[in-house]
Scaffold this motif. Structure first.
Motif, PDB file in Angstrom:
ATOM      1  N   MET A   1       0.817  -1.190   0.000  1.00 29.78           N
ATOM      2  CA  MET A   1       0.000   0.000   0.000  1.00 29.78           C
ATOM      3  C   MET A   1       0.861   1.253   0.000  1.00 29.78           C
ATOM      4  SD  MET A   1      -3.123   0.752  -0.027  1.00 29.78           S
ATOM      5  CE  MET A   1      -4.258   2.031   0.293  1.00 29.78           C
ATOM      6  N   ASP A   2       1.986   1.155   0.675  1.00 33.19           N
ATOM      7  CA  ASP A   2       2.906   2.284   0.757  1.00 33.19           C
ATOM      8  C   ASP A   2       3.445   2.661  -0.616  1.00 33.19           C
ATOM      9  OD1 ASP A   2       4.104   4.158   2.409  1.00 33.19           O
ATOM     10  OD2 ASP A   2       5.964   2.999   2.548  1.00 33.19           O
ATOM     11  N   VAL A   3       3.752   1.661  -1.426  1.00 29.97           N
ATOM     12  CA  VAL A   3       4.297   1.895  -2.768  1.00 29.97           C
ATOM     13  C   VAL A   3       3.244   2.533  -3.664  1.00 29.97           C
ATOM     14  CG1 VAL A   3       5.265   0.762  -4.789  1.00 29.97           C
ATOM     15  CG2 VAL A   3       5.924  -0.002  -2.520  1.00 29.97           C
ATOM     16  N   VAL A   4       1.993   2.103  -3.519  1.00 24.80           N
ATOM     17  CA  VAL A   4       0.913   2.648  -4.343  1.00 24.80           C
ATOM     18  C   VAL A   4       0.688   4.122  -4.030  1.00 24.80           C
ATOM     19  CG1 VAL A   4      -1.547   2.468  -4.872  1.00 24.80           C
ATOM     20  CG2 VAL A   4      -0.188   0.401  -4.581  1.00 24.80           C
ATOM     21  N   LEU A   5       0.650   4.470  -2.756  1.00 22.69           N
ATOM     22  CA  LEU A   5       0.454   5.868  -2.369  1.00 22.69           C
ATOM     23  C   LEU A   5       1.613   6.744  -2.832  1.00 22.69           C
ATOM     24  CD1 LEU A   5      -1.025   5.545   1.234  1.00 22.69           C
ATOM     25  CD2 LEU A   5      -2.197   6.212  -0.857  1.00 22.69           C
ATOM     26  N   ARG A   6       2.811   6.223  -2.722  1.00 25.15           N
ATOM     27  CA  ARG A   6       3.984   6.978  -3.173  1.00 25.15           C
ATOM     28  C   ARG A   6       3.924   7.189  -4.683  1.00 25.15           C
ATOM     29  NH1 ARG A   6       9.619   5.705  -4.566  1.00 25.15           N
ATOM     30  NH2 ARG A   6      10.900   7.440  -3.877  1.00 25.15           N
ATOM     31  N   GLY A   7       3.515   6.160  -5.417  1.00 29.95           N
ATOM     32  CA  GLY A   7       3.399   6.275  -6.872  1.00 29.95           C
ATOM     33  C   GLY A   7       2.339   7.281  -7.285  1.00 29.95           C
ATOM     34  N   ILE A   8       1.204   7.276  -6.579  1.00 27.35           N
ATOM     35  CA  ILE A   8       0.145   8.239  -6.879  1.00 27.35           C
ATOM     36  C   ILE A   8       0.608   9.657  -6.569  1.00 27.35           C
ATOM     37  CG2 ILE A   8      -2.157   9.002  -6.164  1.00 27.35           C
ATOM     38  CD1 ILE A   8      -2.857   6.027  -5.790  1.00 27.35           C
ATOM     39  N   ALA A   9       1.288   9.845  -5.456  1.00 25.78           N
ATOM     40  CA  ALA A   9       1.786  11.171  -5.084  1.00 25.78           C
ATOM     41  C   ALA A   9       2.804  11.679  -6.105  1.00 25.78           C
ATOM     42  CB  ALA A   9       2.412  11.123  -3.692  1.00 25.78           C
ATOM     43  N   ILE A  10       3.682  10.805  -6.564  1.00 27.73           N
ATOM     44  CA  ILE A  10       4.668  11.201  -7.567  1.00 27.73           C
ATOM     45  C   ILE A  10       3.977  11.558  -8.882  1.00 27.73           C
ATOM     46  CG2 ILE A  10       6.548  10.326  -9.018  1.00 27.73           C
ATOM     47  CD1 ILE A  10       7.576   8.840  -6.546  1.00 27.73           C
ATOM     48  N   ALA A  11       2.972  10.784  -9.272  1.00 28.67           N
ATOM     49  CA  ALA A  11       2.255  11.056 -10.521  1.00 28.67           C
ATOM     50  C   ALA A  11       1.539  12.399 -10.457  1.00 28.67           C
ATOM     51  CB  ALA A  11       1.271   9.932 -10.809  1.00 28.67           C
ATOM     52  N   ILE A  12       0.873  12.673  -9.350  1.00 26.86           N
ATOM     53  CA  ILE A  12       0.164  13.948  -9.208  1.00 26.86           C
ATOM     54  C   ILE A  12       1.143  15.112  -9.233  1.00 26.86           C
ATOM     55  CG2 ILE A  12      -1.167  15.356  -7.583  1.00 26.86           C
ATOM     56  CD1 ILE A  12      -2.607  12.760  -6.765  1.00 26.86           C
ATOM     57  N   GLU A  13       2.238  14.979  -8.532  1.00 28.32           N
ATOM     58  CA  GLU A  13       3.228  16.046  -8.505  1.00 28.32           C
ATOM     59  C   GLU A  13       3.879  16.242  -9.874  1.00 28.32           C
ATOM     60  OE1 GLU A  13       6.689  17.562  -5.473  1.00 28.32           O
ATOM     61  OE2 GLU A  13       5.307  15.985  -4.888  1.00 28.32           O
ATOM     62  N   ALA A  14       4.121  15.160 -10.602  1.00 27.10           N
ATOM     63  CA  ALA A  14       4.699  15.271 -11.944  1.00 27.10           C
ATOM     64  C   ALA A  14       3.726  15.968 -12.893  1.00 27.10           C
ATOM     65  CB  ALA A  14       5.062  13.888 -12.480  1.00 27.10           C
ATOM     66  N   ILE A  15       2.429  15.698 -12.763  1.00 28.86           N
ATOM     67  CA  ILE A  15       1.436  16.366 -13.603  1.00 28.86           C
ATOM     68  C   ILE A  15       1.399  17.863 -13.313  1.00 28.86           C
ATOM     69  CG2 ILE A  15      -1.054  16.578 -14.015  1.00 28.86           C
ATOM     70  CD1 ILE A  15      -1.187  13.503 -13.649  1.00 28.86           C
ATOM     71  N   ILE A  16       1.447  18.224 -12.044  1.00 35.15           N
ATOM     72  CA  ILE A  16       1.454  19.638 -11.677  1.00 35.15           C
ATOM     73  C   ILE A  16       2.708  20.328 -12.198  1.00 35.15           C
ATOM     74  CG2 ILE A  16       1.599  21.243  -9.717  1.00 35.15           C
ATOM     75  CD1 ILE A  16      -0.223  19.238  -8.202  1.00 35.15           C
ATOM     76  N   LEU A  17       3.866  19.688 -12.044  1.00 28.91           N
ATOM     77  CA  LEU A  17       5.118  20.269 -12.536  1.00 28.91           C
ATOM     78  C   LEU A  17       5.137  20.351 -14.064  1.00 28.91           C
ATOM     79  CD1 LEU A  17       7.663  18.603 -10.112  1.00 28.91           C
ATOM     80  CD2 LEU A  17       7.015  21.011 -10.199  1.00 28.91           C
ATOM     81  N   ALA A  18       4.527  19.378 -14.742  1.00 26.69           N
ATOM     82  CA  ALA A  18       4.448  19.433 -16.201  1.00 26.69           C
ATOM     83  C   ALA A  18       3.585  20.603 -16.652  1.00 26.69           C
ATOM     84  CB  ALA A  18       3.894  18.120 -16.746  1.00 26.69           C
ATOM     85  N   ALA A  19       2.492  20.861 -15.942  1.00 25.83           N
ATOM     86  CA  ALA A  19       1.636  21.997 -16.284  1.00 25.83           C
ATOM     87  C   ALA A  19       2.367  23.317 -16.079  1.00 25.83           C
ATOM     88  CB  ALA A  19       0.358  21.961 -15.454  1.00 25.83           C
TER      89      ALA A  19
END
Length: 71
Positions: A1-19
């Motif tokens: 579960m820890d890996v999934v949450l970390r992956g989701i957090a990284i994806a959201i942050e990468a989308i924000i930084l890409a924008a």
């Protein structure tokens, strides 16, 4: 579960930084053409900014992947 949450957090942050990077590069493009660069260079400038954007996004993802704290 820890890996999934970390992956989701990284994806959201990468989308924000890409924008943010997209907005900055779009502003750079508008500034370049406002300063008087001829419209015939539009294709070259677009390709150059896409390459720069991809490099910046790859840096962001690599940085987030290696240095993002675990949940």
């Amino acid at each position: 579960m820890d890996v999934v949450l970390r992956g989701i957090a990284i994806a959201i942050e990468a989308i924000i930084l890409a924008a943010i990077a997209y907005s900055i590069l779009k502003g750079v493009k508008l500034t370049i053409f406002d300063l008087g660069l001829k419209p015939k260079f539009t294709g070259i400038i677009n390709v150059l900014l896409v390459v720069v954007g991809c490099l910046v996004l790859a840096f962001f993802i690599a940085h987030l992947t290696f240095l993002y704290p675990s949940v």
